[in-house]
Design an enzyme around this catalytic site. Structure first.
Site, mmCIF file in Angstrom:
data_model
loop_
_atom_site.group_PDB
_atom_site.id
_atom_site.type_symbol
_atom_site.label_atom_id
_atom_site.label_comp_id
_atom_site.label_asym_id
_atom_site.label_seq_id
_atom_site.Cartn_x
_atom_site.Cartn_y
_atom_site.Cartn_z
ATOM 1 N N HIS A 45 0.803 -1.230 0.000
ATOM 2 C CA HIS A 45 0.000 0.000 0.000
ATOM 3 C C HIS A 45 0.829 1.269 0.000
ATOM 4 O O HIS A 45 0.278 2.358 0.173
ATOM 5 C CB HIS A 45 -0.918 0.062 1.227
ATOM 6 C CG HIS A 45 -1.943 -1.018 1.288
ATOM 7 N ND1 HIS A 45 -3.236 -0.858 0.829
ATOM 8 C CD2 HIS A 45 -1.868 -2.278 1.748
ATOM 9 C CE1 HIS A 45 -3.906 -1.973 1.024
ATOM 10 N NE2 HIS A 45 -3.100 -2.863 1.585
ATOM 11 N N LYS A 72 -9.025 13.606 5.103
ATOM 12 C CA LYS A 72 -8.126 12.444 5.050
ATOM 13 C C LYS A 72 -7.056 12.653 6.106
ATOM 14 O O LYS A 72 -6.979 13.730 6.701
ATOM 15 C CB LYS A 72 -7.499 12.304 3.659
ATOM 16 C CG LYS A 72 -6.911 13.619 3.118
ATOM 17 C CD LYS A 72 -6.337 13.457 1.708
ATOM 18 C CE LYS A 72 -7.351 13.500 0.602
ATOM 19 N NZ LYS A 72 -7.667 12.208 0.035
ATOM 20 N N ARG A 73 -6.220 11.636 6.343
ATOM 21 C CA ARG A 73 -5.115 11.826 7.265
ATOM 22 C C ARG A 73 -4.296 13.040 6.840
ATOM 23 O O ARG A 73 -4.151 13.322 5.652
ATOM 24 C CB ARG A 73 -4.228 10.576 7.287
ATOM 25 C CG ARG A 73 -4.852 9.408 8.013
ATOM 26 C CD ARG A 73 -5.079 9.707 9.470
ATOM 27 N NE ARG A 73 -3.832 9.744 10.187
ATOM 28 C CZ ARG A 73 -3.431 8.834 11.071
ATOM 29 N NH1 ARG A 73 -4.206 7.810 11.369
ATOM 30 N NH2 ARG A 73 -2.278 8.944 11.682
ATOM 31 N N LYS A 77 -0.009 14.535 1.045
ATOM 32 C CA LYS A 77 -1.405 14.733 0.638
ATOM 33 C C LYS A 77 -1.702 16.216 0.362
ATOM 34 O O LYS A 77 -2.752 16.569 -0.157
ATOM 35 C CB LYS A 77 -2.356 14.189 1.695
ATOM 36 C CG LYS A 77 -2.252 12.654 1.861
ATOM 37 C CD LYS A 77 -3.199 12.145 2.933
ATOM 38 C CE LYS A 77 -3.024 10.668 3.253
ATOM 39 N NZ LYS A 77 -3.693 9.772 2.284
ATOM 40 N N THR A 124 -8.982 6.151 -1.617
ATOM 41 C CA THR A 124 -10.287 5.498 -1.742
ATOM 42 C C THR A 124 -11.400 6.515 -1.495
ATOM 43 O O THR A 124 -12.506 6.350 -2.007
ATOM 44 C CB THR A 124 -10.424 4.323 -0.753
ATOM 45 O OG1 THR A 124 -9.866 4.695 0.504
ATOM 46 C CG2 THR A 124 -9.725 3.082 -1.279
ATOM 47 N N LYS A 126 -15.279 7.456 -3.258
ATOM 48 C CA LYS A 126 -16.528 7.699 -2.523
ATOM 49 C C LYS A 126 -17.139 9.029 -2.934
ATOM 50 O O LYS A 126 -18.358 9.147 -3.107
ATOM 51 C CB LYS A 126 -16.266 7.681 -1.010
ATOM 52 C CG LYS A 126 -15.756 6.335 -0.498
ATOM 53 C CD LYS A 126 -15.207 6.410 0.925
ATOM 54 C CE LYS A 126 -14.394 5.149 1.240
ATOM 55 N NZ LYS A 126 -13.560 5.279 2.442
HETATM 56 C C1 26Q Z 1 3.619 1.032 10.289
HETATM 57 C C2 26Q Z 1 4.572 0.757 11.234
HETATM 58 C C3 26Q Z 1 4.349 1.019 12.577
HETATM 59 C C4 26Q Z 1 3.134 1.556 12.941
HETATM 60 C C5 26Q Z 1 2.174 1.840 12.001
HETATM 61 C C6 26Q Z 1 2.412 1.590 10.677
HETATM 62 C C7 26Q Z 1 1.393 1.898 9.658
HETATM 63 C C8 26Q Z 1 0.039 1.841 9.948
HETATM 64 C C9 26Q Z 1 -0.901 2.152 8.991
HETATM 65 C C10 26Q Z 1 1.761 2.241 8.371
HETATM 66 C C11 26Q Z 1 0.802 2.538 7.402
HETATM 67 C C12 26Q Z 1 -0.541 2.491 7.728
HETATM 68 C C13 26Q Z 1 -1.598 2.809 6.774
HETATM 69 C C14 26Q Z 1 -1.402 3.008 5.489
HETATM 70 C C15 26Q Z 1 -2.488 3.364 4.590
HETATM 71 O O1 26Q Z 1 -3.603 3.611 5.011
HETATM 72 N N1 26Q Z 1 -2.230 3.399 3.284
HETATM 73 C C16 26Q Z 1 -3.246 3.755 2.319
HETATM 74 O O2 26Q Z 1 -3.863 2.564 1.864
HETATM 75 C C17 26Q Z 1 -4.979 2.843 1.059
HETATM 76 C C18 26Q Z 1 -5.642 1.545 0.702
HETATM 77 O O3 26Q Z 1 -4.887 0.855 -0.239
HETATM 78 C C19 26Q Z 1 -4.576 3.640 -0.171
HETATM 79 O O4 26Q Z 1 -5.740 4.007 -0.873
HETATM 80 C C20 26Q Z 1 -3.802 4.896 0.212
HETATM 81 O O5 26Q Z 1 -3.309 5.540 -0.930
HETATM 82 C C21 26Q Z 1 -2.674 4.527 1.151
HETATM 83 O O6 26Q Z 1 -2.024 5.697 1.612
#
Ligand code: 26Q
Length: 821
Positions: free
Chosen positions: A360, A552-553, A558, A660, A664
């Site tokens: 991702h 969004k985050r 972004k 995503t 929506k």
């Molecule tokens: C990693 C290491 C330690 C702690 C937390 C994490 C961590 C947690 C969550 C790293 C990344 C995430 C989340 C990532 C994320 O939401 N990515 C998004 O995924 C979506 C679904 O595929 C995409 O549409 C987005 O583009 C992408 O940013």
């Protein structure tokens, strides 16, 4: 008795009786003593009865039909609320509303009492939730596996415009949807040592862990549209094997007696935010291994009760949601080799054929890696296995006459440069038969960047599965007004086959009467959002203004900053000429920043500073308003998205894997202003570029500029008066008179080190925003495009995505014909 899926559900009277029964026997209340939360609980339990009936049927059916099972392993499931989701998929939404009305209870009031299950950070977690719903709808026999965090993503509180994080407590009043399965539990070990036993020819490794914790299963049924099928989301809670060490307690060591239990319980205590400082890492690795081990033990047990191990890849597909569960590669090898006596080469064959991995992100800092020293201490046997996999992998390359040192280094599981670390991305790649990206562009870039060398060695493995969203939640539930219009014009069948039927809306885009009706629908949704903004922030919004939304985050890539620069430039333009007939606009922001991400928190503060200044300036006469809504979550998204006219998808090209929310918004007929990034590219192909506002550098252009090191924007800024003045105002403290230098460093960064191309894309963004206004002044044109956005968004259904995973990766056939999905 359970009902077949195609029969009408319970009537209002019977459902009302069921609610009263739950009220009495489950909450211990009657009509006079019940508080609103009791009504919520009774209604949820009444709905749950219907789900359980179907759940049993579905389980039996799968057992009998010997279907291959899919396991979706994810550290995050961002579910949100379930009451409306479940009632709606059961076909009982109107029934429940009427039954409660008869009892003098307002359904709208009680649905709000359900807390969001916020067991995820953002896109990745929400995707997992959409996939669970689509798999149930399509009849894919799937289990989701994850962690039952006691505390989900933090609650965001804004104090004086700064983000503060408060603990989230979704389980405080219980959770009516889950079933604790105390009898389903596994031991998960940590630490200790590995012993070799047996003679040379027949040696085996025995791992003797130091600590063990128990994983207890909590099951939530996930029901598909029209009650077609019910799958299970199984979340693990950690518990100590021994709660109290009585001997220590009796010796007077009262804290020490429970220390072990506290440590064990902490594994499922809290969800990690999307970026973390070094300090938290060990617990994160414990979380990853904990849920992976419990899940693999569970699914292997289920498999072995029906089939031999050699049939694992025929009967089981395991999807890894990012690298977070990548330790599954080593754990599956350990279980097969150490616990089930499978020979190494055969175990590797089974592992690779069973596992697949979704990537991702391309951001190098987000690719997980663990220090070898930590792995050796926490998971010594897994570290051995990883070394063995690595050695075989490198030997196999040498056998293919590949000796290029640089290449061997790049594809190794061990990163040697930064103090020896295990690369979880490479581990997931090697241990999987399929590696997929989440949009066409992202998948291409994966082949060229993060997995360039591995792709060269295994060119068949990488494939694309463009993300999607479930229309049940993001259209039918979130936007009943639009759904009503669709059903009125296209017939009920649109609900069962939106991927095909939504297209029929294209003809309606040409009819002015329909466009007016469509506009009125949006107006109603905007009024609802405006009421919420008034209630929360005390700000009055003009619902005739463009609702321009970025939710969004908060992350630099972004580019909320680009949007904020637009706010400031617009503000200055209006102030310079307040009598011009400006297009009224409301800029809406929402999103959380990771607690340790200072720059993102500063962006939130800036948004709030800009909002306060602009909203209080009488010269604007309300032509521009800026709002930052606190605590963005799934439930807030369900209100904001249907009320948006303009969707901001403006990430630096090449950096957003897919996005995503972009889908929506389009489904809900907002027009997109966006870069050619992630799934925006495919949206422009499906919807037509002329119905979007595409601007800015492409991923290639960004890449070229980065490589040329052209990140100092001083020259460019000197040539753009509008940009210069916007930057100057922020730098000079116009929005922060209480602390004039608050943003000096931020602006300095944009000027001399514009990593995310904010300045570089500003003029193009401004021009695209002018085009937005030009369109808005021509309602026929705007609303025609809006309707076409909805009509052409069908392809972005997560049902389509899941069908692709099922056919290409999992090799399972959904039990529902496509047109019913
Ligand atoms: C990693 C290491 C330690 C702690 C937390 C994490 C961590 C947690 C969550 C790293 C990344 C995430 C989340 C990532 C994320 O939401 N990515 C998004 O995924 C979506 C679904 O595929 C995409 O549409 C987005 O583009 C992408 O940013």
């Amino acid at each position: 008795m359970s009902q077949p899926a195609d029969q009408p559900s319970e009537g209002v009277e019977a459902f009302r009786a069921r609610i009263l029964d739950k009220l009495k026997y489950a909450t211990g209340k009657d009509i006079t003593s019940a508080c609103p939360h009791d009504w919520f609980e009774a209604t949820a339990l009444a709905a749950r009865d219907h789900i359980i009936d179907r759940w049993e049927d579905a389980a039996l059916q799968i057992d009998r039909s010997e279907e291959k099972r899919v396991y979706y392993l994810s550290l995050e499931f961002l579910i949100g609320r379930l009451l409306v989701d479940n009632l709606s998929n059961l076909g009982l939404l109107d029934t429940a509303r009427a039954a409660l009305h008869d009892l003098g209870v307002d359904f709208e009031e009680i649905r709000e009492l359900e807390p969001d299950a916020a067991l995820g950070n953002g896109g990745l977690g929400r995707l997992a939730a959409c996939f669970m719903e689509s798999m149930a709808t399509l009849g894919v026999a799937a289990h989701g596996y994850g962690i039952r965090y006691e505390h989900g993503l933090f609650r965001q509180v804004l104090i004086d415009g700064w983000q503060h994080e408060h603990t989230e407590t979704w389980l405080e009043f219980g959770n009516p949807w889950e079933f604790e399965r105390s009898e389903v539990s596994y031991t998960v070990g940590f630490g200790g040592s590995v012993m070799s036993t047996g003679d040379n020819g027949n040696s085996r490794q025995v791992w003797l862990p130091n600590d063990t914790v128990r994983a207890i299963a909590y099951d939530t049924p996930i029901i598909g549209w029209r009650r077609h099928s019910v799958n299970t989301l199984r979340l693990w809670r950690s518990r100590a094997e021994r709660y109290l060490q009585l001997e220590r307690f009796n010796a007077g060591d009262h804290l020490g007696a429970v220390a072990e239990a506290v440590k064990a319980d902490s594994i499922s205590r809290v969800l990690y935010p999307a970026d973390v400082t070094e300090a938290g890492q060990e617990l994160r690795l414990r979380q990853e291994y904990f849920f992976v081990s419990a899940s693999l033990q569970d699914l292997l047990g289920r498999h072995l009760s029906h089939y031999p191990l050699e049939r694992l890849p025929d009967m089981v597909a395991i999807q890894l949601n990012d690298t977070h569960p990548a330790i599954a590669v080593a754990e599956l090898m350990r279980l097969l080799v150490d616990e089930h006596d499978v020979e190494w080469a055969e175990a590797w064959r089974l592992t690779v054929a069973t596992l697949s991995y979704t990537n991702h992100t391309l951001l190098p800092e987000a690719l997980e890696s663990w220090p070898v020293s930590l792995m050796e201490r926490l998971l010594p046997r897994h570290m051995q296995i990883i070394y063995l996999i690595n050695a075989e992998h490198i030997d196999a390359l040498r056998a293919r006459d590949i000796h290029d040192f640089g290449l061997l280094r790049a594809v190794s599981l061990i990163e040697e440069d930064q103090g020896r670390r295990v690369r979880m991305g490479n581990l997931a790649f090697l241990g999987s038969h399929s590696i997929n990206g989440v949009s066409a562009l992202h998948t291409d870039l994966m082949r060229q960047t993060v997995f360039r060398e591995l792709h060269g060695l295994y060119p068949e493995r990488i494939n694309n599965k463009t993300n999607g969203v479930t229309f049940r939640r993001w259209l039918y539930q979130a936007n009943p007004a639009l759904t009503g219009l669709l059903v009125e014009r296209l017939g009920e069948s649109v609900l069962d086959a939106p991927e095909q039927r939504l297209r029929d809306l294209e003809a309606w885009a040409e009819k002015s009467g329909f466009r007016k009706q469509f506009m009125a629908m949006r107006q109603g949704n905007k009024a609802a959002l405006a009421r919420l903004v008034k209630e929360w922030l005390g700000i009055n919004l003009d619902t005739r203004a463009i609702f321009d939304v970025q939710v969004k985050r908060i992350h630099e890539y972004k580019r909320q900053l680009l949007n904020l620069l637009h706010c400031v430039a617009l503000y200055q333009a209006i102030r310079n000429d307040p009598t011009v007939d400006w297009v009224p606009r409301v800029k809406i922001f929402a999103g959380k920043a990771a607690a340790s991400y200072y720059q993102a928190k500063l962006i939130i503060k800036l948004a709030n500073d800009i909002a306060r200044t602009i909203n209080n300036d009488p010269t604007l006469r309300g032509q521009l308003k800026v709002v930052f809504l606190p605590n963005y979550n799934v439930s807030l998204a369900e209100i904001i998205i249907p009320a948006a006219d303009l969707s901001e998808q403006i990430s630096t090209a090449g950096m957003e894997a897919s996005g995503t929310s972009n889908m929506k918004f389009a489904l809900n007929a907002a027009l997109t202003i966006g870069t050619l990034d992630g799934a925006n590219v495919e949206m422009s192909e499906q919807i037509g570029r002329e119905h979007m506002f595409i601007f800015g550098m492409t991923a290639d252009e960004v890449n070229l500029r980065r490589h040329a090191g052209e990140l100092d924007m001083s020259g460019l800024i000197a040539g753009s008066e509008r940009l210069r003045e916007a930057l100057e105002a922020i730098r000079g403290g116009v929005f922060s008179p209480d602390e004039p230098h608050r943003y000096a460093a931020l602006i300095q960064g944009l000027q001399h080190q514009d990593t995310f191309m904010v300045c570089a894309d500003f003029d193009a963004y401004w021009a695209a925003q002018l085009q937005v206004e030009e369109y808005w002044r021509q309602p026929d044109r705007w609303w025609r495009s809006a309707i076409l956005n909805c009509a052409r968004a069908g392809w972005f259904s997560s049902d389509r995505t899941i069908r692709e995973y099922a056919a290409d990766i999992w090799k399972v056939s959904p039990s529902l014909p496509p047109e019913q999905g």
